[in-house]
Enzyme design. Structure first.
Site, PDB file in Angstrom:
ATOM      1  N   ASP A 320     -20.400  33.915   8.241  1.00  0.00           N
ATOM      2  CA  ASP A 320     -19.843  33.946   9.708  1.00  0.00           C
ATOM      3  C   ASP A 320     -20.528  35.204  10.514  1.00  0.00           C
ATOM      4  O   ASP A 320     -20.912  34.948  11.570  1.00  0.00           O
ATOM      5  CB  ASP A 320     -18.733  33.652  10.032  1.00  0.00           C
ATOM      6  CG  ASP A 320     -18.033  32.154   9.723  1.00  0.00           C
ATOM      7  OD1 ASP A 320     -19.019  31.362   9.862  1.00  0.00           O
ATOM      8  OD2 ASP A 320     -17.021  31.773   9.369  1.00  0.00           O
ATOM      9  N   GLY A 322     -23.172  37.342   9.544  1.00  0.00           N
ATOM     10  CA  GLY A 322     -24.560  37.598   9.361  1.00  0.00           C
ATOM     11  C   GLY A 322     -25.256  36.344  10.001  1.00  0.00           C
ATOM     12  O   GLY A 322     -26.322  36.422  10.423  1.00  0.00           O
ATOM     13  N   PHE A 324     -23.656  33.889  12.216  1.00  0.00           N
ATOM     14  CA  PHE A 324     -23.056  33.482  13.731  1.00  0.00           C
ATOM     15  C   PHE A 324     -22.506  34.890  14.429  1.00  0.00           C
ATOM     16  O   PHE A 324     -22.335  34.380  15.547  1.00  0.00           O
ATOM     17  CB  PHE A 324     -21.855  32.493  13.644  1.00  0.00           C
ATOM     18  CG  PHE A 324     -22.458  31.177  12.923  1.00  0.00           C
ATOM     19  CD1 PHE A 324     -23.210  30.242  13.832  1.00  0.00           C
ATOM     20  CD2 PHE A 324     -22.146  30.757  11.570  1.00  0.00           C
ATOM     21  CE1 PHE A 324     -23.712  29.097  13.443  1.00  0.00           C
ATOM     22  CE2 PHE A 324     -22.846  29.456  11.015  1.00  0.00           C
ATOM     23  CZ  PHE A 324     -23.533  28.634  12.066  1.00  0.00           C
ATOM     24  N   GLY A 327     -18.736  39.378  16.149  1.00  0.00           N
ATOM     25  CA  GLY A 327     -18.340  39.916  17.525  1.00  0.00           C
ATOM     26  C   GLY A 327     -18.991  38.884  18.313  1.00  0.00           C
ATOM     27  O   GLY A 327     -18.423  38.740  19.394  1.00  0.00           O
ATOM     28  N   VAL A 405     -14.950  31.267  15.546  1.00  0.00           N
ATOM     29  CA  VAL A 405     -16.430  30.844  14.992  1.00  0.00           C
ATOM     30  C   VAL A 405     -16.320  29.204  14.885  1.00  0.00           C
ATOM     31  O   VAL A 405     -15.853  28.795  13.691  1.00  0.00           O
ATOM     32  CB  VAL A 405     -16.645  31.475  13.657  1.00  0.00           C
ATOM     33  CG1 VAL A 405     -18.117  31.156  13.533  1.00  0.00           C
ATOM     34  CG2 VAL A 405     -16.182  33.053  13.474  1.00  0.00           C
ATOM     35  N   TYR A 408     -12.554  27.524  13.758  1.00  0.00           N
ATOM     36  CA  TYR A 408     -11.736  28.331  13.389  1.00  0.00           C
ATOM     37  C   TYR A 408     -11.684  29.669  14.070  1.00  0.00           C
ATOM     38  O   TYR A 408     -12.521  29.975  14.774  1.00  0.00           O
ATOM     39  CB  TYR A 408     -12.023  29.065  11.817  1.00  0.00           C
ATOM     40  CG  TYR A 408     -11.316  28.501  10.791  1.00  0.00           C
ATOM     41  CD1 TYR A 408     -12.053  27.444   9.863  1.00  0.00           C
ATOM     42  CD2 TYR A 408     -10.497  29.075  10.194  1.00  0.00           C
ATOM     43  CE1 TYR A 408     -11.161  26.886   8.959  1.00  0.00           C
ATOM     44  CE2 TYR A 408      -9.568  28.662   9.291  1.00  0.00           C
ATOM     45  CZ  TYR A 408     -10.309  27.393   8.495  1.00  0.00           C
ATOM     46  OH  TYR A 408      -9.314  27.081   7.464  1.00  0.00           O
ATOM     47  N   HIS A 465     -12.270  31.521   2.335  1.00  0.00           N
ATOM     48  CA  HIS A 465     -12.608  32.387   3.248  1.00  0.00           C
ATOM     49  C   HIS A 465     -12.606  33.785   2.681  1.00  0.00           C
ATOM     50  O   HIS A 465     -11.434  34.160   2.167  1.00  0.00           O
ATOM     51  CB  HIS A 465     -11.764  32.642   4.302  1.00  0.00           C
ATOM     52  CG  HIS A 465     -11.259  31.000   4.931  1.00  0.00           C
ATOM     53  ND1 HIS A 465     -11.822  30.861   6.085  1.00  0.00           N
ATOM     54  CD2 HIS A 465     -10.319  30.159   4.670  1.00  0.00           C
ATOM     55  CE1 HIS A 465     -11.447  29.697   6.695  1.00  0.00           C
ATOM     56  NE2 HIS A 465     -10.761  29.205   5.772  1.00  0.00           N
ATOM     57  N   HIS A 624      -8.408  27.875   0.406  1.00  0.00           N
ATOM     58  CA  HIS A 624      -7.838  26.988   1.507  1.00  0.00           C
ATOM     59  C   HIS A 624      -7.626  25.504   0.738  1.00  0.00           C
ATOM     60  O   HIS A 624      -8.658  24.813   0.780  1.00  0.00           O
ATOM     61  CB  HIS A 624      -8.423  27.256   2.566  1.00  0.00           C
ATOM     62  CG  HIS A 624      -7.487  26.535   3.781  1.00  0.00           C
ATOM     63  ND1 HIS A 624      -7.652  27.022   4.832  1.00  0.00           N
ATOM     64  CD2 HIS A 624      -6.466  25.864   3.655  1.00  0.00           C
ATOM     65  CE1 HIS A 624      -6.904  26.316   5.830  1.00  0.00           C
ATOM     66  NE2 HIS A 624      -5.873  25.797   4.893  1.00  0.00           N
TER      67      HIS A 624
HETATM   68 CU    CU Z   1      -9.467  27.417   5.699  1.00  0.00          CU
END
Ligand code: CU
Ligand code: NAG
Ligand code: NAG
Ligand code: NAG
Ligand code: NAG
Ligand code: NAG
Length: 673
Positions: A320, A322, A324, A327, A405, A408, A465, A624
C-alpha cells in the site's frame, strides 16, 4: 486501492487548520505549494520532446544528508540551512525518470532513466481514468446486462497486479474490479465477481478481459453504515463527554516543529510514507539539555496479501505505501470525531499527476490526550497512622493521520509520553474486501473457501496486514549498538540455594546485520538500542528499548512470489547501518517488483552495525481471519509498539512531572453564581 471517491474529499474545506509562519524553512519541511509549482515548471521546461505525455508519479523532498542536518540542528538553526532539493519521479514515453531538482538554483541536478523491473506509485488520476474504461467497454457492458444489472449503478476500482514469476519485464498494469451501488454506498461489499479487467496504463486501454462465472450479487440489506440511514430499533446511546482545553493547547507549533512537555520533534508529510517524525529529542531536566532519541521514524511499507489462490483473487498482494501511497491515500480529518475537540490540524500538500500542488486539508491532527489513564500511582498504607497517595494522570501528545487505501482505513498515531516513551499505534477499520459466492449457509461450503462466510453470498477472504517501520534511533548521539538481552534459565547446581533455578540476563551485542535479524515470540528477549559511548552516572549504558506489539510472522512459503517481494516481513526486527538511499523496505519501485531491492537484499551484505549509526526496522502485523462482526464495517482493530527509555536518564523524569493545571472556564465562572 485508491479510489475516485477520495478525490471528492480532497476538495473539502479546511476547518481549524493552523497556519503557522516561520521565516525559514526547516530543511526537513515537506515541499510547499509554491515549491511544487516551481518543480512542475522546471521539469516541464526540461522535456526533450514536449509531445510526449509527462506524468508526475512522485514528488517529494529529497532530504539533505543526515550529517548536514545534524550540524545545522546543533548550531541552533543559526547557519544557512542546506539547499532545498526535491526527488521527482515521472513517466515519459513509457519510461520512468528520476530527477533531482534544486530549488534554490532552480535547476536540475541529475536525471536518470530507471530500467529495473519495478514501477513507481500510481497516481490518483490514472486510477480514475482506468476505472472509467470498463464502463465504455462493450464486453463489460454485455457482462453487466447478462447479470441483469444497471450499468449506471456500477463503479470500478483499481488494484495492483503484483508479480508471479514472469521472466520478461512486465507492463505497467492495473486490474479493475467493479461493484454495484443500487441502493447502497457500501460498494466494496457488492462485487461483480467473476470479471477481470486488465488495463495497460501506458496505453490507458483494456488489454485483457475475462468473464468466467456469475454468482449472486450480495444483498443490499444489512450493509448500510450511515447513521442517517439506520432504522429503529437503535442501539444504546452513550452520554456525551466534554473535552475542552479553555486555556489552549499546551504545545507549540513553529512551522513543522512541535514542542510539547519534554519533547521536541519535526513532523513532515510524504505521499509515500504519510507522517514522518524527525529529530525527536527529549529535554533532560537534570542535564538541562535536549537529548536525541529518534532521528527519523515513518511507515516504510505496508504489505497486505490475500490468501485466496483462485484466478480472480491470487494477485491480491498489495504494497500500500509503495504502490498506492500511504500519504497519497490520506483523508481530511474531521474535527470532533476523528480527533477530539482540543485538536489542532495541519494541512498537507502533494503534487497531482500534472505536477500542480494539491492540498489535503486537515491531514494531521495534533492533540493532548487526557483519557483518564494513570501515568503512575502509589498508595502507601504501611506507615501506621498515615495514608500516602500519589497519582499522576497520563497526559500524552498524539499526532494522527488516517489513510484510506480503498476499502480499508488505517489510523496512524504517534504518541509522545511524559515518561519519555514513544508509542506507535495503528488502527485498522473500514470495509473488508469481500468475495461474492453462492452460499447462504456454511453447510453449503464443500471446499476450502479461503474465507469466512460473513453474510448471504458474501465471503471475507483471509489476509494479513504487515506494517514495517523505519526507526532511525539516535540514542544520545548517532553511534549506537543493537543489543539483545536474552532471559535465560539457570540451574542451581551447587546447592547454594533451596531454589533449583532462576533466570538471568545474557547480553548479546549485534556485531553485523545477520546478528540483528530477530524473530520474536519464540524466546524471551529485551531488545535495546544503546549508546555504547555513554553511560548513566551509575554505569549503565544509555538506551531505548523496543517493546514489540502485534507480532505476526508471514505464513506464505519463502519461494512464493509475493513473499519474495516482501521478504522484509520474515523477521520482526532488522538492523542496518544508516544509508540515505535505504528507505523503502520493498524497494524504491514496488509495483511489479521482484524482490531485488528489499531490506533482505541490503541486509545480506552483512555490514558492521556495532557502535555505528544504525536503523532499526520493525514489522508489526495482523493475521486477519474475518468474523461476522467485521462486516459490513469493521470495528477498529488496534496494534502498535513502544520505544521506551532504558537507563537513559540518571533520575526518572516522571518524578518531576506535575499534575495538569486546572482548566479555567473564564467566561462561565463569571456568570455562575
Ligand atoms: Cu484485514
Ligand atoms: C498523450 O495522452 C493523450 C490522452 O491520454 C493520448 O491521446 C495521446 O496519444 C498521448 N500521447 C502520447 C505521445 O503518448
Ligand atoms: C545552542 O543553544 C543551547 C541552549 O540554548 C546552548 O547551550 C548552546 O551553546 C547553543 N549552541 C550554539 C552553537 O550556539
Ligand atoms: C438505472 O439507474 C438509474 C439511476 O442510477 C435509474 O435512473 C434508472 O431508472 C435505472 N434503470 C433501471 C432499468 O433500473
Ligand atoms: C547505500 O545503499 C545502496 C542500496 O542498498 C547501495 O547501492 C549503496 O552502495 C549504499 N551506500 C553505501 C555508502 O553503503
Ligand atoms: C470569552 O468570551 C469572549 C467574549 O464573548 C470571547 O471573545 C472569548 O473568546 C471567550 N473566552 C473563552 C476562553 O472562551
Amino acid at each position: 486501492m485508491a479510489l475516485a471517491l477520495i478525490y471528492i474529499f480532497l476538495f473539502s474545506i479546511s476547518f481549524t487548520s493552523i497556519h503557522t509562519h516561520s521565516h525559514h524553512h526547516h530543511p526537513l519541511d515537506p515541499l510547499t505549494a509554491k515549491e511544487f509549482n516551481q518543480i512542475q515548471t522546471i521539469i516541464t521546461k526540461s522535456q526533450a520532446d514536449p509531445t510526449h505525455n509527462l506524468t508526475f508519479q512522485y514528488v517529494g523532498l529529497d532530504d539533505p544528508d543526515k550529517q548536514t542536518i545534524l550540524k545545522w540542528h546543533s548550531l541552533n538553526h543559526t547557519t544557512q540551512p542546506p539547499p532545498r532539493q526535491a526527488l521527482v519521479i515521472t513517466r515519459v514515453n513509457k519510461q520512468t525518470h528520476e530527477t533531482i531538482v534544486d530549488l534554490s538554483s532552480h535547476s536540475i541536478l541529475s536525471t536518470r532513466v530507471y530500467t529495473g523491473y519495478g514501477y513507481p506509485l500510481f497516481t490518483f488520476e490514472e486510477q480514475i481514468a482506468a476505472n472509467q474504461l470498463p464502463l465504455k467497454y462493450p464486453p463489460f457492458i454485455a457482462s453487466v446486462s447478462k447479470r441483469k444489472l444497471n450499468l449506471t449503478e456500477v463503479v470500478c476500482e483499481s488494484f495492483s497486479v503484483g508479480w508471479f514469476g514472469e521472466k520478461k519485464k512486465d507492463k505497467r498494469e492495473l486490474k479493475i474490479l467493479c461493484y454495484y451501488l443500487d441502493g447502497t454506498v457500501n460498494l466494496y461489499v457488492r462485487p461483480l465477481e467473476g470479471i477481470t479487467v486488465v488495463v495497460d496504463l501506458d496505453e490507458m486501454k483494456i488489454t485483457k478481459y475475462y468473464d468466467r462465472f456469475t454468482v449472486p450479487m450480495p444483498k443490499v440489506d444489512g450493509i448500510e453504515y450511515q447513521a442517517s440511514k439506520q432504522k429503529p430499533p437503535y442501539g444504546p446511546r452513550a452520554n456525551g463527554v466534554m473535552v475542552a482545553q479553555p486555556d489552549g493547547p499546551g504545545f507549540q507549533i513553529d512551522g513543522h516543529m512541535i514542542r510539547w512537555a519534554n519533547w521536541n520533534f519535526h513532523l513532515g508529510f510524504d505521499i509515500r510514507a504519510g507522517p514522518i517524525i524527525s529529530l525527536a529529542s527529549i529535554y533532560d531536566l537534570e542535564k538541562d539539555t535536549f537529548r536525541r532519541v529518534l532521528y527519523r521514524g515513518f511507515v516504510s511499507e505496508m504489505f497486505v496479501p490475500y490468501m485466496d489462490p483462485t484466478e480472480e483473487w491470487y494477485y491480491k498482494t498489495f504494497f500500500d505505501a509503495g504502490e498506492f501511497g500511504f500519504g497519497l491515500s490520506a483523508v481530511p480529518l474531521e474535527p470532533m470525531t476523528d480527533c477530539p475537540a482540543n485538536a489542532v490540524f495541519m494541512d498537507g500538500y502533494l503534487a497531482g499527476q500534472n505536477g500542480k500542488p494539491f492540498k489535503i486539508s486537515n491531514v494531521f491532527c495534533i492533540f493532548e490526550k487526557n483519557a483518564g489513564d494513570v501515568m503512575w500511582r502509589h498508595t502507601e498504607t504501611g506507615i501506621i497512622g498515615q495514608v500516602i497517595r500519589e497519582v499522576r494522570p497520563e497526559v500524552s501528545l498524539i499526532v494522527r493521520m488516517v489513510s484510506t487505501v480503498g476499502n480499508y482505513d488505517y489510523i496512524v498515531d504517534w504518541e509522545f509520553k511524559q515518561s519519555c516513551s514513544i508509542k506507535v499505534g495503528v488502527g485498522l477499520t473500514g470495509v473488508l474486501e469481500v468475495k461474492a459466492a453462492p452460499y447462504t449457509h456454511t453447510d453449503q461450503i464443500k471446499e476450502d473457501p479461503y474465507a469466512t462466510l460473513l453474510a448471504d453470498y458474501t465471503l471475507g477472504p483471509y489476509h494479513d496486514h504487515f506494517l514495517t517501520y523505519h526507526l532511525d534511533l539516535d540514542v544520545d548521539g548517532d553511534e549506537n549498538s543493537f543489543v539483545k538481552d536474552k532471559l535465560v534459565t539457570k540451574r542451581v547446581t551447587d546447592h547454594s540455594s533451596l531454589r533449583k533455578s532462576y533466570w538471568t540476563v545474557a547480553r548479546e551485542t549485534a556485531k553485523t546485520e545477520s546478528d540483528a535479524k530477530t524473530k520474536l515470540g519464540i524466546e524471551p528477549v529485551e531488545l535495546l538500542v544503546i549508546n555504547p559511548n555513554k553511560k548513566t552516572k551509575i554505569g549503565n549504558h544509555v538506551g531505548y528499548r523496543l517493546i514489540p506489539g502485534s507480532l505476526a510472522s508471514p505464513l506464505l512459503a519463502d519461494d512464493d512470489y509475493p513473499q519474495i517481494r516482501a521478504e522484509f516481513t520474515k523477521y520482526h526486527v532488522w538492523v542496518t547501518p544508516y544509508n540515505k538511499s535505504e528507505k523503502w523496505v520493498g524497494g524504491e519501485y514496488v509495483d511489479r517488483s521482484r524482490g531485488d531491492d528489499t531490506l533482505a537484499i541490503w541486509s545480506a551484505r552483512n555490514r558492521d552495525i556495532e557502535n555505528k549509526d544504525i536503523v532499526l526496522w520493525y514489522t508489526l502485523g495482523f493475521h486477519h481471519v474475518p468474523y461476522q462482526e467485521d462486516f459490513p464495517i469493521m470495528p477498529t482493530l488496534s496494534g502498535g509498539f513502544e520505544l521506551r527509555p532504558a537507563n537513559f536518564f540518571n533520575s526518572n523524569p516522571v518524578l518531576k512531572t506535575r499534575i495538569p493545571m486546572v482548566a479555567h472556564w473564564r467566561n462561565c465562572t463569571s456568570t455562575d453564581t
